[in-house]
Scaffold this motif. Sequence first.
Motif, short mmCIF file in Angstrom:
data_model
loop_
_atom_site.label_atom_id
_atom_site.label_comp_id
_atom_site.label_asym_id
_atom_site.label_seq_id
_atom_site.Cartn_x
_atom_site.Cartn_y
_atom_site.Cartn_z
N PRO A 162 -2.68 2.34 -16.38
CA PRO A 162 -3.93 3.08 -16.23
C PRO A 162 -5.00 2.31 -15.47
N VAL A 163 -5.12 1.02 -15.73
CA VAL A 163 -6.12 0.21 -15.04
C VAL A 163 -5.82 0.14 -13.54
N GLU A 164 -4.57 0.09 -13.17
CA GLU A 164 -4.21 0.06 -11.75
C GLU A 164 -4.56 1.39 -11.08
N LEU A 165 -4.28 2.49 -11.78
CA LEU A 165 -4.65 3.80 -11.25
C LEU A 165 -6.16 3.91 -11.04
N LYS A 166 -6.93 3.39 -11.99
CA LYS A 166 -8.39 3.44 -11.87
C LYS A 166 -8.85 2.67 -10.63
N ILE A 167 -8.31 1.49 -10.45
CA ILE A 167 -8.73 0.66 -9.31
C ILE A 167 -8.34 1.31 -8.00
N LEU A 168 -7.10 1.80 -7.91
CA LEU A 168 -6.65 2.45 -6.67
C LEU A 168 -7.48 3.69 -6.37
N LEU A 225 0.83 -1.20 0.00
CA LEU A 225 0.00 0.00 0.00
C LEU A 225 0.87 1.26 0.00
N ALA A 226 1.92 1.27 0.80
CA ALA A 226 2.81 2.43 0.84
C ALA A 226 3.43 2.67 -0.54
N ARG A 227 3.81 1.60 -1.22
CA ARG A 227 4.40 1.73 -2.56
C ARG A 227 3.37 2.27 -3.56
N GLN A 228 2.13 1.78 -3.48
CA GLN A 228 1.09 2.26 -4.40
C GLN A 228 0.84 3.75 -4.18
N GLN A 229 0.81 4.17 -2.91
CA GLN A 229 0.59 5.59 -2.62
C GLN A 229 1.76 6.43 -3.15
N GLU A 230 2.97 5.89 -3.03
CA GLU A 230 4.13 6.58 -3.57
C GLU A 230 4.04 6.71 -5.09
N LEU A 231 3.61 5.64 -5.76
CA LEU A 231 3.48 5.68 -7.22
C LEU A 231 2.39 6.65 -7.66
N ILE A 232 1.29 6.69 -6.93
CA ILE A 232 0.23 7.65 -7.26
C ILE A 232 0.75 9.07 -7.08
N HIS A 233 1.51 9.29 -6.02
CA HIS A 233 2.09 10.62 -5.79
C HIS A 233 3.04 11.00 -6.94
N LEU A 234 3.87 10.06 -7.36
CA LEU A 234 4.77 10.32 -8.49
C LEU A 234 3.97 10.71 -9.73
N TYR A 235 2.91 9.97 -9.99
CA TYR A 235 2.07 10.28 -11.15
C TYR A 235 1.47 11.67 -11.02
#
Length: 125
Positions: A65-71, A45-55
């Motif tokens: 894109p599909v992962e971003l939609k789901i998150l 979860l911490a990594r996903q939040q970091e990746l969303i922040h980077l984006y």
Amino acid sequence: GVTFEVDQSMFLWLHYCERLMMFKAREGHCKIPNDYPDTPLRQWLARQQELIHLYSTNQPTELLPVELKILHALGLHGGKRNSTPPKLNSRTLKRKYPSRKDKKNRDFDRMKPKEMIGQLSSPRK
């Protein structure tokens, strides 16, 4: 029905996503406390939040894109609760690593999160 071929890394990602959805269904949120016993889920979860922040700051990310939609459907916004949903145009999504997406999965990007999850099933051993 429509069938999608999903690589092993996507199954692993979906496995953690499912665990997060179960946590959210039980707790009503996605804020996993530091003392939560599922350390791998906390780290994922911490990594996903970091990746969303980077984006969200226009930096390269390996999220599809599909992962971003789901998150985003789960309520994750890279640590910024009131941020706007990510723009999910594949052409504008910058990637640090080569895409895992292939032609077979392009329609997946156009689906709503609930439809996506309904279309996927875990591999049988």
